[in-house]
Design a protein around this motif. Structure first.
Motif, PDB file in Angstrom:
ATOM      1  N   UNK A   1       4.090  -2.110   9.020  1.00 52.07           N
ATOM      2  CA  UNK A   1       4.739  -0.855   8.609  1.00 52.07           C
ATOM      3  C   UNK A   1       6.081  -1.108   7.920  1.00 52.07           C
ATOM      4  N   UNK A   2       6.482  -0.140   7.106  1.00 48.80           N
ATOM      5  CA  UNK A   2       7.805  -0.147   6.488  1.00 48.80           C
ATOM      6  C   UNK A   2       8.483   1.134   6.944  1.00 48.80           C
ATOM      7  N   UNK A   3       9.581   0.988   7.659  1.00 45.46           N
ATOM      8  CA  UNK A   3      10.301   2.144   8.196  1.00 45.46           C
ATOM      9  C   UNK A   3      11.686   2.218   7.580  1.00 45.46           C
ATOM     10  N   UNK A   4      12.001   3.347   6.976  1.00 43.51           N
ATOM     11  CA  UNK A   4      13.294   3.550   6.316  1.00 43.51           C
ATOM     12  C   UNK A   4      13.578   2.440   5.307  1.00 43.51           C
ATOM     13  N   UNK A   5      12.524   1.977   4.608  1.00 46.65           N
ATOM     14  CA  UNK A   5      12.674   0.944   3.590  1.00 46.65           C
ATOM     15  C   UNK A   5      12.759  -0.462   4.138  1.00 46.65           C
ATOM     16  N   UNK A   6      12.614  -0.630   5.452  1.00 49.91           N
ATOM     17  CA  UNK A   6      12.727  -1.953   6.081  1.00 49.91           C
ATOM     18  C   UNK A   6      11.357  -2.402   6.571  1.00 49.91           C
TER      19      UNK A   6
ATOM     20  N   UNK B   1       0.872  -1.175   0.000  1.00 52.84           N
ATOM     21  CA  UNK B   1       0.000   0.000   0.000  1.00 52.84           C
ATOM     22  C   UNK B   1       0.907   1.224   0.000  1.00 52.84           C
ATOM     23  N   UNK B   2       1.129   1.843  -1.178  1.00 53.12           N
ATOM     24  CA  UNK B   2       2.065   2.962  -1.243  1.00 53.12           C
ATOM     25  C   UNK B   2       1.583   4.216  -0.517  1.00 53.12           C
ATOM     26  N   UNK B   3       0.280   4.400  -0.385  1.00 56.45           N
ATOM     27  CA  UNK B   3      -0.236   5.591   0.290  1.00 56.45           C
ATOM     28  C   UNK B   3       0.049   5.581   1.771  1.00 56.45           C
ATOM     29  N   UNK B   4      -0.002   4.413   2.385  1.00 59.53           N
ATOM     30  CA  UNK B   4       0.241   4.309   3.833  1.00 59.53           C
ATOM     31  C   UNK B   4       1.636   3.787   4.151  1.00 59.53           C
ATOM     32  N   UNK B   5       2.344   3.291   3.145  1.00 57.44           N
ATOM     33  CA  UNK B   5       3.679   2.751   3.389  1.00 57.44           C
ATOM     34  C   UNK B   5       3.634   1.485   4.218  1.00 57.44           C
ATOM     35  N   UNK B   6       2.707   0.590   3.869  1.00 57.28           N
ATOM     36  CA  UNK B   6       2.517  -0.630   4.641  1.00 57.28           C
ATOM     37  C   UNK B   6       2.424  -1.835   3.713  1.00 57.28           C
TER      38      UNK B   6
END
Length: 80
Positions: free
Chosen positions: A49-54, A33-38
């Motif tokens: 969640x994806x944090x700093x690409x991880x 989900x690119x809008x939420x980064x998940x």
């Protein structure tokens, strides 16, 4: 609303990595989900969640998603 990393850059996940990842609970596929980064597991109704690409693949860090979110799947892709 765009998902941003801590440095203000848009967060994304490498498509090859996405092919390898699976939900730790169901072992099923994940959708980006690119809008939420998940990373979303529709079967488990969880969004990781994806944090700093991880990708943070811990159920304790995941957000429970609603039935509405499960029925309207996120857009796949989003490289860039």
């Amino acid at each position: 609303m765009a998902a941003d990393g801590r440095d203000g850059k848009k967060t994304s996940v490498d498509p090859k990595l996405l092919e390898l990842l699976a939900c730790p609970l169901t072992k099923g596929p994940l959708a980006w989900d690119p809008e939420r980064g998940e990373l979303v597991s529709r079967v488990a109704k969880l969004a990781y969640p994806v944090r700093d690409g991880i990708p943070i693949m811990l159920p304790s860090e995941a957000r429970t998603i609603s039935a509405k979110d499960v029925l309207s799947p996120p857009k796949l892709g989003g490289a860039g």
